[in-house]
Enzyme design. Structure first.
Site, PDB file in Angstrom:
ATOM      1  N   ARG A  93      -7.427  -2.615 -24.885  1.00  0.00           N
ATOM      2  CA  ARG A  93      -6.064  -2.024 -25.292  1.00  0.00           C
ATOM      3  C   ARG A  93      -5.298  -0.784 -24.975  1.00  0.00           C
ATOM      4  NH1 ARG A  93      -8.720  -4.355 -29.760  1.00  0.00           N
ATOM      5  NH2 ARG A  93      -8.229  -6.481 -30.195  1.00  0.00           N
ATOM      6  N   LYS A 131       6.603  -0.242 -14.438  1.00  0.00           N
ATOM      7  CA  LYS A 131       6.445  -1.523 -14.724  1.00  0.00           C
ATOM      8  C   LYS A 131       5.063  -1.651 -13.312  1.00  0.00           C
ATOM      9  CE  LYS A 131      11.701  -2.607 -13.938  1.00  0.00           C
ATOM     10  NZ  LYS A 131      12.239  -3.428 -13.085  1.00  0.00           N
ATOM     11  N   GLU A 152      14.655   1.338   0.523  1.00  0.00           N
ATOM     12  CA  GLU A 152      14.951   1.955  -1.052  1.00  0.00           C
ATOM     13  C   GLU A 152      14.942   3.096  -1.349  1.00  0.00           C
ATOM     14  OE1 GLU A 152      13.800   0.029  -3.986  1.00  0.00           O
ATOM     15  OE2 GLU A 152      13.115  -1.590  -3.373  1.00  0.00           O
ATOM     16  N   LYS A 200      15.775   8.240  -9.652  1.00  0.00           N
ATOM     17  CA  LYS A 200      14.708   7.222 -10.840  1.00  0.00           C
ATOM     18  C   LYS A 200      14.076   7.529 -11.757  1.00  0.00           C
ATOM     19  CE  LYS A 200      11.678   3.589 -11.195  1.00  0.00           C
ATOM     20  NZ  LYS A 200      10.549   2.502  -9.734  1.00  0.00           N
ATOM     21  N   GLU A 202      14.936  -1.450 -19.187  1.00  0.00           N
ATOM     22  CA  GLU A 202      15.264  -1.495 -18.443  1.00  0.00           C
ATOM     23  C   GLU A 202      16.782  -2.731 -19.690  1.00  0.00           C
ATOM     24  OE1 GLU A 202      14.603  -3.364 -14.543  1.00  0.00           O
ATOM     25  OE2 GLU A 202      15.427  -5.379 -14.750  1.00  0.00           O
ATOM     26  N   ARG A 238      18.819   1.051 -16.081  1.00  0.00           N
ATOM     27  CA  ARG A 238      18.119   0.323 -15.163  1.00  0.00           C
ATOM     28  C   ARG A 238      17.968  -0.642 -13.961  1.00  0.00           C
ATOM     29  NH1 ARG A 238      11.260   0.854 -15.912  1.00  0.00           N
ATOM     30  NH2 ARG A 238      10.238   0.633 -14.404  1.00  0.00           N
ATOM     31  N   ASN A 281      17.905  -2.581  -8.950  1.00  0.00           N
ATOM     32  CA  ASN A 281      17.634  -4.134  -8.529  1.00  0.00           C
ATOM     33  C   ASN A 281      18.314  -3.954  -7.799  1.00  0.00           C
ATOM     34  OD1 ASN A 281      15.696  -4.128  -9.714  1.00  0.00           O
ATOM     35  ND2 ASN A 281      16.476  -5.007 -12.020  1.00  0.00           N
ATOM     36  N   HIS A 325      17.874  -6.677  -4.874  1.00  0.00           N
ATOM     37  CA  HIS A 325      17.173  -7.018  -5.281  1.00  0.00           C
ATOM     38  C   HIS A 325      17.656  -8.746  -4.893  1.00  0.00           C
ATOM     39  CE1 HIS A 325      15.266  -3.517  -5.204  1.00  0.00           C
ATOM     40  NE2 HIS A 325      14.043  -3.746  -5.167  1.00  0.00           N
ATOM     41  N   HIS A 358      15.486 -10.973  -2.939  1.00  0.00           N
ATOM     42  CA  HIS A 358      14.830 -12.454  -3.895  1.00  0.00           C
ATOM     43  C   HIS A 358      14.746 -13.427  -3.453  1.00  0.00           C
ATOM     44  CE1 HIS A 358      12.422 -14.102  -6.702  1.00  0.00           C
ATOM     45  NE2 HIS A 358      12.004 -12.984  -6.832  1.00  0.00           N
ATOM     46  N   HIS A 369       9.137  -6.366   1.509  1.00  0.00           N
ATOM     47  CA  HIS A 369      10.162  -7.037   0.270  1.00  0.00           C
ATOM     48  C   HIS A 369      11.583  -5.912   0.842  1.00  0.00           C
ATOM     49  CE1 HIS A 369      11.275  -6.122  -3.915  1.00  0.00           C
ATOM     50  NE2 HIS A 369      11.684  -4.762  -3.139  1.00  0.00           N
TER      51      HIS A 369
HETATM   52  P1  NAD Z   1       1.474  -3.103  -0.237  1.00  0.00           P
HETATM   53  O1  NAD Z   1       0.687  -2.500  -1.330  1.00  0.00           O
HETATM   54  O2  NAD Z   1       1.024  -4.112   0.171  1.00  0.00           O
HETATM   55  O3  NAD Z   1       1.406  -1.983   0.981  1.00  0.00           O
HETATM   56  C1  NAD Z   1       1.433  -1.891   2.339  1.00  0.00           C
HETATM   57  C2  NAD Z   1       0.522  -1.833   3.540  1.00  0.00           C
HETATM   58  O4  NAD Z   1       0.437  -0.929   3.950  1.00  0.00           O
HETATM   59  C3  NAD Z   1      -1.121  -2.717   2.830  1.00  0.00           C
HETATM   60  O5  NAD Z   1      -1.501  -3.596   4.361  1.00  0.00           O
HETATM   61  C4  NAD Z   1      -2.027  -1.376   3.461  1.00  0.00           C
HETATM   62  O6  NAD Z   1      -3.101  -1.561   2.436  1.00  0.00           O
HETATM   63  C5  NAD Z   1      -1.156  -0.638   3.959  1.00  0.00           C
HETATM   64  N1  NAD Z   1      -0.852   1.013   3.439  1.00  0.00           N
HETATM   65  C6  NAD Z   1      -0.612   1.510   2.140  1.00  0.00           C
HETATM   66  N2  NAD Z   1      -0.400   3.007   2.759  1.00  0.00           N
HETATM   67  C7  NAD Z   1      -1.620   2.815   3.507  1.00  0.00           C
HETATM   68  C8  NAD Z   1      -1.585   4.497   4.868  1.00  0.00           C
HETATM   69  N3  NAD Z   1      -0.965   5.336   3.929  1.00  0.00           N
HETATM   70  N4  NAD Z   1      -1.325   4.055   5.443  1.00  0.00           N
HETATM   71  C9  NAD Z   1      -1.852   2.865   6.144  1.00  0.00           C
HETATM   72  N5  NAD Z   1      -2.142   1.863   5.959  1.00  0.00           N
HETATM   73  C10 NAD Z   1      -1.485   1.738   4.418  1.00  0.00           C
HETATM   74  O7  NAD Z   1       2.814  -2.853  -0.315  1.00  0.00           O
HETATM   75  P2  NAD Z   1       4.160  -2.333  -0.665  1.00  0.00           P
HETATM   76  O8  NAD Z   1       5.639  -1.982  -0.225  1.00  0.00           O
HETATM   77  O9  NAD Z   1       3.464  -0.524  -0.874  1.00  0.00           O
HETATM   78  O10 NAD Z   1       3.855  -2.201  -2.365  1.00  0.00           O
HETATM   79  C11 NAD Z   1       4.221  -3.379  -2.374  1.00  0.00           C
HETATM   80  C12 NAD Z   1       4.627  -4.284  -3.711  1.00  0.00           C
HETATM   81  O11 NAD Z   1       5.300  -3.288  -4.767  1.00  0.00           O
HETATM   82  C13 NAD Z   1       5.052  -5.741  -4.548  1.00  0.00           C
HETATM   83  O12 NAD Z   1       4.146  -6.128  -4.615  1.00  0.00           O
HETATM   84  C14 NAD Z   1       5.779  -5.183  -5.031  1.00  0.00           C
HETATM   85  O13 NAD Z   1       6.518  -6.047  -6.373  1.00  0.00           O
HETATM   86  C15 NAD Z   1       6.044  -4.143  -6.032  1.00  0.00           C
HETATM   87  N6  NAD Z   1       6.801  -3.007  -6.386  1.00  0.00           N
HETATM   88  C16 NAD Z   1       6.659  -2.746  -7.727  1.00  0.00           C
HETATM   89  C17 NAD Z   1       7.706  -1.569  -8.554  1.00  0.00           C
HETATM   90  C18 NAD Z   1       7.432  -1.435  -9.564  1.00  0.00           C
HETATM   91  O14 NAD Z   1       8.315  -0.833 -10.324  1.00  0.00           O
HETATM   92  N7  NAD Z   1       6.105  -1.682 -10.336  1.00  0.00           N
HETATM   93  C19 NAD Z   1       8.805  -1.594  -7.614  1.00  0.00           C
HETATM   94  C20 NAD Z   1       8.738  -2.089  -5.996  1.00  0.00           C
HETATM   95  C21 NAD Z   1       8.266  -2.930  -5.537  1.00  0.00           C
HETATM   96  N1  GLY Z   2      12.186  -1.667  -8.673  1.00  0.00           N
HETATM   97  C1  GLY Z   2      12.982  -0.925  -9.949  1.00  0.00           C
HETATM   98  C2  GLY Z   2      12.712  -0.515 -11.342  1.00  0.00           C
HETATM   99  O1  GLY Z   2      11.455  -0.155 -11.253  1.00  0.00           O
HETATM  100  O2  GLY Z   2      12.956  -0.461 -12.243  1.00  0.00           O
END
Ligand code: NAD
Ligand code: GLY
Length: 371
Positions: free
Chosen positions: A124, A146, A188, A230, A240, A244, A248, A251, A255, A269
């Site tokens: 939990r 998030k 971003e 942020k 949000e 907040r 987006n 987005h 999306h 993305h």
């Molecule tokens: P990811 O985590 O898939 O990383 C991209 C690629 O880079 C992967 O293949 C990973 O293995 C590789 N990688 C990571 N760090 C590395 C490094 N230092 N050196 C070499 N390779 C490396 O993708 P991302 O773009 O970091 O994240 C995308 C995800 O984030 C999506 O699922 C999206 O929904 C989510 N997201 C969440 C939020 C939030 O607020 N929580 C905001 C934006 C995106």
């Molecule tokens: N990536 C958008 C948010 O965190 O609200």
């Protein structure tokens, strides 16, 4: 040169620090130890990241007297599903954790979102720390709490707002990140300038290439400025309910493009967000809210970085507007069938339009797909 700077996300008893700079992975044990209720950590990472950075992180935890176990997942968005989530939490439970055990997310947004959701739900709720290793994760996903996973019905449909205890953004790890991933994160960064800080966008126009060429000072300044914005927005609207949503920007259009291209490597993305921001500027100009001059300026900057700025570039020339609108109408911001859009009045000033004019949106999208 070793330089580390600090920011705070002001969320009362859930406040936490973001450290930006390097070296941080090597200092992680030292930084995490004071937060721990029990000297036990479980690191979650993916295979690619683990190959580069798991050993120094383990060494650092050992040096601080923290016992640790690692769970390493396959890389990629497909890992952010219920199946991998189930395996992850089962494996963490077999380690023999208690409420004082802390999870460490070492990776990009996929690892961060998945680990955060595991932390939110295991026993939990247990503590977790983010060590983001992509530019996108350092400037966006690791901050703000998030967390979540994807389902067959869509992205991030299961999740929780659950804040980390600390974010360690070690900028030196970005040297191993593929350039395309780096540029996706850069989109971003540009977003922050466009929604709230024109001077930051103008600085990016002058110095942006130093950011994605990983020049120390420019990179650190860009990550810090992004995280500071942020942090301020999240501190004012954690769940949000208002401002907040500005985060987006780009987005809702983006999306739709990601949905059409299958949420995979065909369109990352951040690339979808870049094109989405251009569409938002163009649409605002069409509505007479923003100017065509600003729209051109934003398009030129993103194109110069090598990001996509037109539908034809991503193989979507001629896509029917209704198809894109179908995806847009499934956005989480939709209320009673009304599509909400974040639109710019000018560079550095975005607002939430709660009900986009659908007829104009349809004709705008048809024209955007026709060129
Ligand atoms: P990811 O985590 O898939 O990383 C991209 C690629 O880079 C992967 O293949 C990973 O293995 C590789 N990688 C990571 N760090 C590395 C490094 N230092 N050196 C070499 N390779 C490396 O993708 P991302 O773009 O970091 O994240 C995308 C995800 O984030 C999506 O699922 C999206 O929904 C989510 N997201 C969440 C939020 C939030 O607020 N929580 C905001 C934006 C995106
Ligand atoms: N990536 C958008 C948010 O965190 O609200």
């Amino acid at each position: 040169m070793d330089t580390i700077e600090k920011l705070r996300v002001e969320l009362g008893e859930r406040a936490y620090e973001i450290l930006v700079g390097s070296p941080l992975i090597e200092r992680a044990g030292h930084e995490i130890l004071p937060l721990m209720r029990r000297r036990q950590a479980v690191i979650v990472s993916d295979e690619t990241v683990a190959r580069h950075y798991l050993a120094p992180l383990r060494d650092s935890l050992s040096a601080a007297g923290i016992s640790h176990h690692a769970v390493v997942l396959p890389p990629g968005e497909a890992t952010k599903d219920l199946d991998h989530f189930g395996k992850l939490v089962e494996e963490i439970l077999t380690v023999g954790i208690e409420r004082g055990t802390l999870l460490v997310a070492l990776g990009g947004g996929v690892v961060g979102d998945l680990t955060g959701f595991a932390a939110a739900t295991l026993l939990r709720g247990i503590d977790f720390v983010q060590i983001p290793t992509t530019l996108l994760a350092q400037v966006d996903s690791s901050v703000g709490g998030k967390t979540g996973i994807n389902t067959r019905g869509g992205k991030n449909l299961i999740g929780a707002f659950y804040q980390p205890r600390l974010v360690l953004a070690d900028t030196s790890v970005l040297c191993s990140l593929p350039r395309r991933e780096l540029l996706a994160g850069y989109a971003e960064i540009v977003k922050y300038g466009l929604i709230r800080d024109a001077d930051f966008f103008f600085w990016l126009e002058a110095k942006g290439s130093s950011v994605y060429e990983l020049a120390d000072n420019a990179l650190r300044r860009a990550v810090l400025t992004s995280c500071a914005m942020k942090a301020a927005i999240v501190a004012g609207d954690e769940r949000e309910e208002g401002e907040r949503a500005l985060l987006n920007f780009g987005h809702t259009f983006g999306h739709a493009l990601e949905a059409e291209t299958g949420f995979g490597s065909r369109l990352l993305h951040g690339e979808a967000v870049a094109l989405g921001m251009v569409l938002a500027f163009d649409f605002a100009a069409r509505l007479g809210i923003g100017s065509g001059q600003d729209a051109g300026r934003v398009r030129r900057h993103l194109a110069a970085a090598g990001l996509p700025t037109g539908l034809a570039e991503i193989g979507l020339a001629g896509i029917p507007a209704d198809r894109l609108m179908g995806y847009m109408s499934k956005d989480k911001k939709v209320r009673d069938g009304r599509i909400a859009l974040i639109l710019p009045r000018r560079i550095g000033d975005a607002f939430i339009m709660h009900e986009a004019p659908l007829g104009l949106l349809r004709s705008f999208l048809s024209e955007a797909a026709a060129v």
